[in-house]
Scaffold this active site. Structure first.
Site, mmCIF file in Angstrom:
data_model
loop_
_atom_site.group_PDB
_atom_site.id
_atom_site.type_symbol
_atom_site.label_atom_id
_atom_site.label_comp_id
_atom_site.label_asym_id
_atom_site.label_seq_id
_atom_site.Cartn_x
_atom_site.Cartn_y
_atom_site.Cartn_z
ATOM 1 N N HIS A 100 4.083 -4.120 0.038
ATOM 2 C CA HIS A 100 5.129 -4.777 -0.767
ATOM 3 C C HIS A 100 4.444 -5.988 -1.381
ATOM 4 O O HIS A 100 4.199 -6.984 -0.700
ATOM 5 C CB HIS A 100 6.324 -5.188 0.110
ATOM 6 C CG HIS A 100 7.435 -5.803 -0.694
ATOM 7 N ND1 HIS A 100 8.652 -5.191 -0.892
ATOM 8 C CD2 HIS A 100 7.488 -6.964 -1.401
ATOM 9 C CE1 HIS A 100 9.409 -5.948 -1.675
ATOM 10 N NE2 HIS A 100 8.726 -7.038 -1.988
ATOM 11 N N HIS A 145 6.160 0.083 -5.547
ATOM 12 C CA HIS A 145 7.136 -0.286 -6.587
ATOM 13 C C HIS A 145 6.624 -1.366 -7.550
ATOM 14 O O HIS A 145 7.138 -2.474 -7.628
ATOM 15 C CB HIS A 145 8.504 -0.675 -6.007
ATOM 16 C CG HIS A 145 8.465 -1.514 -4.750
ATOM 17 N ND1 HIS A 145 7.700 -2.631 -4.614
ATOM 18 C CD2 HIS A 145 9.127 -1.368 -3.582
ATOM 19 C CE1 HIS A 145 7.890 -3.145 -3.411
ATOM 20 N NE2 HIS A 145 8.746 -2.393 -2.764
ATOM 21 N N ASP A 203 11.998 4.389 -4.449
ATOM 22 C CA ASP A 203 12.544 3.190 -3.809
ATOM 23 C C ASP A 203 14.063 3.260 -3.774
ATOM 24 O O ASP A 203 14.739 2.236 -3.887
ATOM 25 C CB ASP A 203 12.064 1.906 -4.499
ATOM 26 C CG ASP A 203 12.312 0.671 -3.632
ATOM 27 O OD1 ASP A 203 12.511 0.833 -2.415
ATOM 28 O OD2 ASP A 203 12.312 -0.441 -4.180
HETATM 29 C C1 NCD Z 1 14.819 -2.256 -0.194
HETATM 30 C C2 NCD Z 1 15.879 -2.031 0.880
HETATM 31 O O1 NCD Z 1 17.072 -2.232 0.612
HETATM 32 O O2 NCD Z 1 15.530 -1.623 1.985
HETATM 33 N N1 NCD Z 1 15.408 -2.964 -1.283
HETATM 34 C C3 NCD Z 1 14.992 -2.971 -2.562
HETATM 35 O O3 NCD Z 1 15.562 -3.710 -3.355
HETATM 36 N N2 NCD Z 1 13.991 -2.229 -2.966
HETATM 37 C C4 NCD Z 1 13.644 -2.975 0.371
HETATM 38 C C5 NCD Z 1 12.407 -2.942 -0.484
HETATM 39 O O4 NCD Z 1 11.830 -1.880 -0.768
HETATM 40 O O5 NCD Z 1 11.971 -4.009 -0.921
HETATM 41 ZN ZN ZN Z 2 11.541 -0.034 -0.876
#
Ligand code: NCD
Ligand code: ZN
Length: 350
Positions: free
Chosen positions: A137, A175, A248
């Site tokens: 991340h 991502h 994601d």
């Molecule tokens: C993800 C989650 O809700 O688990 N949220 C997001 O906005 N992507 C966590 C993550 O992948 O950062």
């Molecule tokens: Zn994620």
């Protein structure tokens, strides 16, 4: 105009499935269109050990509809106390596919994540040796760094030093949301790859902030300005083997997103393949959809491409947005791409 496309069955290289009732409700949306998925470990409590991953995998398999052919690939949540021996054993036994770095405080359920990167270097050394992917991340968490700059600053302050220390470590920059990220990945050799989500190919930050605050477009990393979305579209549709799909898809109950402190995450997996076909058509790169969704990911993870196929078809009328997912505790909204989507998945052949 092309009206039909057949591709090898896709995989999702970045997915949140949660557990309990939400898992049983959201999983079929994934398992009907994706044959494998990298399942994120940010549960409460997180999936830290190989045994945790095996337990979670069993829960996912028990919730998979019998008519679907789906394999969850498990990921360990890296903490400063993670055992390198457990990581190694889990990977070599085929029980876990990767390890995920959450900088502490960066996103949903990241409190148990890593504060001091050097503390995890012994684990990274083992992963480099055994060829195990390290999923990142890629955002710094310093309160004095603007949220829109956190990915670019992460590259300079964290990723470049890790790469220097571990030149052969397989790293997936998860991502990706910026042109800086795309340029960085392009500057690397094939030990570095990146996932790109469906929504970041479609929305920029205006979707979240114009016409009132729009919590269903809030996710982390946040969508950036238009030039970044264009760079992501170019990378995803180019066929470059370093970029592949990680939706994601991150379901949250609507009431927790529509709140004074709304949580981050977009549930997009129900219509991802249709939206992606639309995006690739817009970019006149339909022939590269298979690379992005079905080929580049397994190649990086050293896995075979799925033998089954998916047929996508185009109709003249745009399709309706799928209905919200209902759970006993509330509804989960499906990503609205705010554009006509003419494509749909019309057949799966295992
Ligand atoms: C993800 C989650 O809700 O688990 N949220 C997001 O906005 N992507 C966590 C993550 O992948 O950062
Ligand atoms: Zn994620």
């Amino acid at each position: 105009m092309q009206n039909q496309l057949t591709i090898a069955m896709p995989d999702d290289w970045h997915l949140h499935l949660r557990n309990g009732e939400v898992l049983t409700k959201v999983l079929p949306y994934t398992s009907r269109h994706f044959q494998r998925a990298i399942v994120m470990p940010n549960l409460q409590p997180p999936v830290i050990t190989t045994q945790d991953a095996k337990n979670y995998q069993a829960e996912i398999c028990a919730a998979t509809p019998a008519e679907h052919k789906f394999t969850p690939l498990m990921v360990l949540y890296l903490t400063e106390g993670t055992s390198a021996a457990d990581v190694k054993q889990g990977f070599l036994a085929g029980d876990v596919a990767a390890v995920k770095l959450y900088p502490a405080g960066a996103t949903t359920n990241s409190d148990a994540g890593v504060k001091d990167l050097e503390k995890i270097y012994p684990v990274l050394a083992v992963m480099e040796e055994i060829g195990m992917p390290f999923l990142v991340h890629g955002e710094v968490v310093d309160s004095n760094v603007d949220i829109f700059d956190r990915e670019a600053v992460f590259i300079d302050q964290k990723l470049i030093p890790i790469r220097r220390q571990f030149p052969n470590l397989k790293i997936v920059f998860e991502h990706l949301t910026t042109k800086d990220g795309v340029d960085y990945v392009r500057s690397c050799d094939s030990h570095t790859a990146a996932t790109i989500t469906t929504h970041h190919l479609v929305i920029n930050r205006n979707a979240m902030l114009v016409g009132g605050i729009q919590p269903h477009y809030y996710c982390l990393p946040v969508a950036k300005r238009e030039l970044h979305r264009l760079a992501l579209r170019e990378a995803a549709t180019s066929g470059d083997h370093r970029f592949f799909l990680g939706t994601d898809s991150a379901p949250h109950l609507a009431q927790f997103k529509e709140s004074a402190c709304g949580c981050a995450g977009i549930f997009n997996v129900a219509n991802s393949m249709a939206i992606l076909a639309q995006v690739f058509e817009q970019e006149r790169q339909l022939d590269n959809l298979e690379k992005f969704a079905s080929i580049n990911g397994p190649e990086f993870y050293n896995l075979a491409v799925n033998s089954g196929t998916m047929v996508l078809s185009r109709s003249d009328t745009a399709l309706a947005l799928p209905a919200d997912v209902k759970t006993a505790a509330g509804n989960i909204k499906i990503f609205d791409p705010q554009m006509p989507v003419h494509w749909q998945v019309s057949a799966i052949n295992y």
